[in-house]
Write a protein that holds these residues in place. Sequence first.
Motif, short mmCIF file in Angstrom:
data_model
loop_
_atom_site.label_atom_id
_atom_site.label_comp_id
_atom_site.label_asym_id
_atom_site.label_seq_id
_atom_site.Cartn_x
_atom_site.Cartn_y
_atom_site.Cartn_z
N MET A 87 0.84 -1.19 0.00
CA MET A 87 0.00 0.00 0.00
C MET A 87 0.87 1.24 0.00
N THR A 88 1.15 1.67 -1.19
CA THR A 88 2.16 2.70 -1.35
C THR A 88 1.62 4.10 -1.14
N HIS A 89 0.27 4.24 -1.23
CA HIS A 89 -0.26 5.60 -1.16
C HIS A 89 -0.29 6.15 0.27
N HIS A 90 0.07 5.33 1.23
CA HIS A 90 0.02 5.79 2.61
C HIS A 90 1.18 6.73 2.92
N ILE A 91 0.82 7.96 3.23
CA ILE A 91 1.86 8.91 3.61
C ILE A 91 1.78 9.08 5.12
N LYS A 92 2.88 8.82 5.77
CA LYS A 92 2.87 8.90 7.24
C LYS A 92 2.58 10.31 7.70
N LYS A 93 1.50 10.40 8.46
CA LYS A 93 1.13 11.70 9.00
C LYS A 93 1.84 11.92 10.32
N SER A 94 2.05 13.16 10.64
CA SER A 94 2.67 13.46 11.92
C SER A 94 1.67 13.16 13.04
N VAL A 95 2.19 12.74 14.18
CA VAL A 95 1.30 12.47 15.32
C VAL A 95 1.39 13.61 16.33
N ALA A 96 2.15 14.65 15.94
CA ALA A 96 2.42 15.73 16.90
C ALA A 96 1.16 16.48 17.32
N ASP A 97 0.16 16.52 16.42
CA ASP A 97 -1.03 17.31 16.73
C ASP A 97 -2.01 16.55 17.63
N ILE A 98 -1.73 15.30 17.92
CA ILE A 98 -2.64 14.53 18.78
C ILE A 98 -2.33 14.82 20.24
N PRO A 99 -3.34 15.22 21.00
CA PRO A 99 -3.07 15.56 22.41
C PRO A 99 -2.59 14.35 23.22
N ASN A 100 -2.00 14.67 24.34
CA ASN A 100 -1.36 13.64 25.16
C ASN A 100 -1.96 13.56 26.56
N ASP A 101 -2.86 14.52 26.86
CA ASP A 101 -3.30 14.60 28.25
C ASP A 101 -4.01 13.33 28.72
N PRO A 102 -3.72 12.94 29.96
CA PRO A 102 -4.20 11.66 30.46
C PRO A 102 -5.72 11.60 30.58
N LEU A 103 -6.27 10.46 30.21
CA LEU A 103 -7.70 10.24 30.27
C LEU A 103 -8.04 9.16 31.28
N TYR B 288 -0.28 6.32 29.53
CA TYR B 288 0.44 6.43 28.25
C TYR B 288 -0.44 6.11 27.05
N GLN B 289 -1.57 5.40 27.28
CA GLN B 289 -2.45 5.04 26.17
C GLN B 289 -3.39 6.18 25.77
N SER B 290 -3.38 7.25 26.56
CA SER B 290 -4.34 8.34 26.31
C SER B 290 -4.22 8.90 24.90
N LYS B 291 -2.99 8.97 24.42
CA LYS B 291 -2.77 9.54 23.08
C LYS B 291 -3.51 8.72 22.02
N PHE B 292 -3.52 7.44 22.21
CA PHE B 292 -4.22 6.52 21.31
C PHE B 292 -5.72 6.84 21.30
N ALA B 293 -6.26 7.07 22.51
CA ALA B 293 -7.68 7.39 22.63
C ALA B 293 -8.00 8.73 21.98
N HIS B 294 -7.13 9.71 22.21
CA HIS B 294 -7.33 11.02 21.57
C HIS B 294 -7.31 10.88 20.06
N ALA B 295 -6.41 10.05 19.56
CA ALA B 295 -6.29 9.84 18.11
C ALA B 295 -7.59 9.25 17.57
N LEU B 296 -8.15 8.28 18.29
CA LEU B 296 -9.40 7.67 17.83
C LEU B 296 -10.51 8.72 17.74
N LYS B 297 -10.54 9.61 18.72
CA LYS B 297 -11.55 10.68 18.69
C LYS B 297 -11.37 11.55 17.46
#
Lengths: 159, 156, 384, 385
Positions: free
Chosen positions: A1-17, B28-37
């Motif tokens: 699957m060559t059309h997949h261009i890796k997107k940056s993950v930097a914009d995904i938040p990290n705050d704990p859930l 550490y898995q929170s980022k994965f959940a945010h990504a899914l959203k």
Amino acid sequence: MTHHIKKSVADIPNDPLVVEVQAYSNFTVTVGNTGNKFLTEIRDNKQVMGIKCPTCKKIYVPPRTHCPTCFARMSEWVKLSGKGTLETFTVVRYQEPYMPKEPPYAYGVIKLDGADTGIVHMIGGVDLSKIKVGMKMEPVFKEQREGSILDIEYFKPSA
Amino acid sequence: MLKKEEPQDPVVAFRYPRVITYKHSLGYQSKFAHALKMGRIIATKCPVDGRCTVPPRIVCPMHHVRQTEWVDQGQRGKLISAFKINFPMFDSRTGELKSWQNPIVAIELEGGARMDGWCEETDVEKLKTGMPLEAIWRPPEERKGRVDDILYWRPV
Amino acid sequence: MAQRVGIVAVAQTKFEQKPDVHIGELLYQASRDVMGQTGLEFKDDGTGIDSTVASGYDLMSGPGGAYMFLGYVVGAWQREDERVIEDGSMAVYYAAAQILSGHCDVVLVVGYGKETQINKNLIECLSMDQIYQRRVGLDFISSAGLQAQRYITKYGITPEQLAKVVVKARKNAKNNPFAYCCDDLTVKDVLRSTMLCDPIRVQEAKPTPVDGACALILATEEKTKKLTNKPVWLTGMFSCYDHHELGYRDLANCDSLATAAQKAYKMAGITNPLKEFDVAEISEHYSYQEPLWYEGLGLCGKGEGGKLIDSGKTEMGGELPVNPSGGVLSGLPHCVAGMHSVVECALQLRGEAEKRQVKGAKKALAHGVDGPAGQLQCVITLEK
Amino acid sequence: MSERIAIVGVGQTVHKSKRQDVNTAELCAEAVEAALADAQLTMKDIECVILGSFEPADGYSGPDKWIIPELGCVGKAGFEMQNVGTTGAVACATAFNMAASGLFENVLCVAWQKMDEAAGAFGRGGGGANEYWTGQFPMSPITNFARRTYDYMTRSGCTEEHLAMVRVKQDQCAQRNKYAQLKLGLTVEKVMNDILLAWPIRRLHMCPTTAGSAAIIVCPEQRAKKVSKKPVWVEDWFTCHQGGALTMAEDPQASTLGYACKKVYKRCGITNPKKEIQAWEVYEPASTAELRWIEEVGVAEDYKAWKLFEEGKVGIEKEIPFNPSGGVTATNPIGCTPVVRVVEAALQVRGDAEEHQVPGTINRALATGYGGQGENVVFLLKKTL
């Protein structure tokens, strides 16, 4: 699957859930023949029974099939009055979903006359502040009994 | 096998339904959940052999090194295997029996990680190993940051 | 014991509420710490860690159980990875047996608790028998209430004596950077706090919820000597069950603890525990348990637990300081408590307990407990 | 090992789908009574007791607290072990360690499951690596083995008929085992026409839900020689877990069995397992798994085991005596199942398996426990030291 261009993950938040998950299960608890006899006697005859170890000669309530200390099979039933002495008590003042009634209410260990052990049950029919160790107690049975230890509504101080 | 329970003498046996509520700290898995959203699938990557894992893992199981790098896995993947569940199963989220019409598929994502998903195509016979699939998401407002935010995988 | 088992390394995380941390991270942190200290990794050729033993209730960690992450997080993929569903002290006990049996040379022991994600009382209630005691709604707190009432009534233990236990725990915890609750609580504060379950007041119960993990590495005598220059040896250990039905026992006695202690002391050659031990870490989930456990552990005679507290012998600087770390009353997760006792004892014997160090400690006593009203007790003795 | 150990007594209940006459604790007591009688010991002799149960199917968190008194074990040492499906195996390993440690002379190991009480325990098991997966996909042993079997069929080229042959063999064995639960008189046709659960797994391929218990008594060498005429020596064991390292999506053949076997074979100097091991009790949660397990334990070449069934080489009196007891597809009280394997292997070594005894001298038998997504525990039992 060559059309997949890796997107940056930097914009995904990290705050704990914190996620909430419910786990349901259904159990059907088998009481067994020994427990059955004990609970049926309470249900049908308001009769509290003890079971006697053939070697230790101790009488246990609530019953077990084997003696907890010598592993002898017990089968000799002993009729008890249901009356006893309050050995210890506690007043529950916190709330949990599994509790049978609204706190505050009291639990006690009632050492039954004629038995070597006590039984844990609720205490009722008395002001919570007036419960004293050593009180004489007797069971109060429910009108509608279904074959459960809760067929005894509570133990109350004997008049 | 689950059978419908027969009514029983209440003394012999009594019903005891139980529900336990867990408040999982995702850490550490929170980022994965945010990504899914956000409608994206990301995976943790092992610094030793580059293997990507979904669900994300704190360490690589095989090399026991901390996995700190996240890699986007794209929206497409190829089918590894598919099977249909032909019997109702106890659903621990609701406490009831539930049936499923759609097959469960294992997918190898474009980023290399493998995961489970539901397939939109209900006829298992039409599903062939290696066929390309794309993720169909729930509308953004319905997403909860869980794997079932991906509604289905649709054959491309 | 035919040969000695040594503690090579110990570690613990800070104990606190950590809703932002995944349970696996706690485990990883603690296990990585001990592995880092020793340079050991899991190996299958006998040159590294051979096995891991964990402790913790499965229902505490999630509907799928801890196996989902436990093994690989600590690095035990395709290795021996077993779990004791009891208090952490039992995991140490079993790990030592693995080594004594010759089956393993080096064992990683981990204990983890994440009470913030669960109703601890509910899980504990699930330990009660379904037919009688759970049906009336009894759980570990109400069981403790019944035991406390019986104990104080039978032996005339005063509320002040029990409050002193809490004050001591909180005071000691001030010296422990890992502790959750440390403050200058006074006897008055304790006695003024609301009643939780008569006669136990809110301040007299273990603070909950609290999260954390601890880990230790045990090894054979030979390997211990190679791996560390500060070995701590396990000299005696025993676990013992009591009756489950509270009415079957005299709650003012703790027969199972007395048995466990006697057997462990015999293995270790201890005859006068109060004199011979230099430090003790015992698991008191409620204040009344400390004097009661004193009696079970043979530190004093029956009914004399209260007096022993009054005497100050178990304070820091006393004859036998008990719980320099603050113990369970300063906040430790369920199932971690007993393992934490062993970890703290090891730190004391290594002389690494910093501000809470008991000077010149050579022999230590660790204790763990599980079940309603102390049904299952475990005693571990340690030596420098 | 500092102490060599032997199994001096084994006991199990007659496994049934439902037991209404006893509660869980009493069920355990039955197995303990049987084991004590078998060892000709009394409860007084027992010093340490190790319990094992798969808690999600029990309704308890720490059922040992309630069960111990029913076993007359108040005042004795012990604790409870758990490790999903391998729980019983871990309990055995723990009992072996306790006996070999020199700490105890007589160790009792008890495991049980009363699955008639737990509706839907399977809905939760084997979910995956973390809470994201659990509950969101209906993963269960059925779906796991559907996937495993599908993958096996693709790789090996075997057909549904071969899968049915395996099930028929197991049923033939079970019919000769008085403790087994399912004795159905199956034919290949019957199996192939059974209800399809998840292709290619049919209802008959899956292990049943069982109420049953099993117990073993372990002693160190000197004591074993004193109390038993027919001690079964425990040669080696290995609890090989993978702790959720792989999901089924990541590797449908994930298993530690082959690795664990290689390791114990090496430690025990076994080079030709097919010849040196005369009886096998291998935990197959689905009958179809037996094919792959035969390969992983080193008896057949990879993805060729189905040919052995085609040639009729597997069975009690056959070349490969695999699961003479009928195995897990006949009887499956989850947490206790691995203990049943050890019990059955010990009976084979002693020559006491009666109707389902493998002919000839059994010098060595292998038993395993399986759990989760490919976790395995391997035990080797021996007739002589």
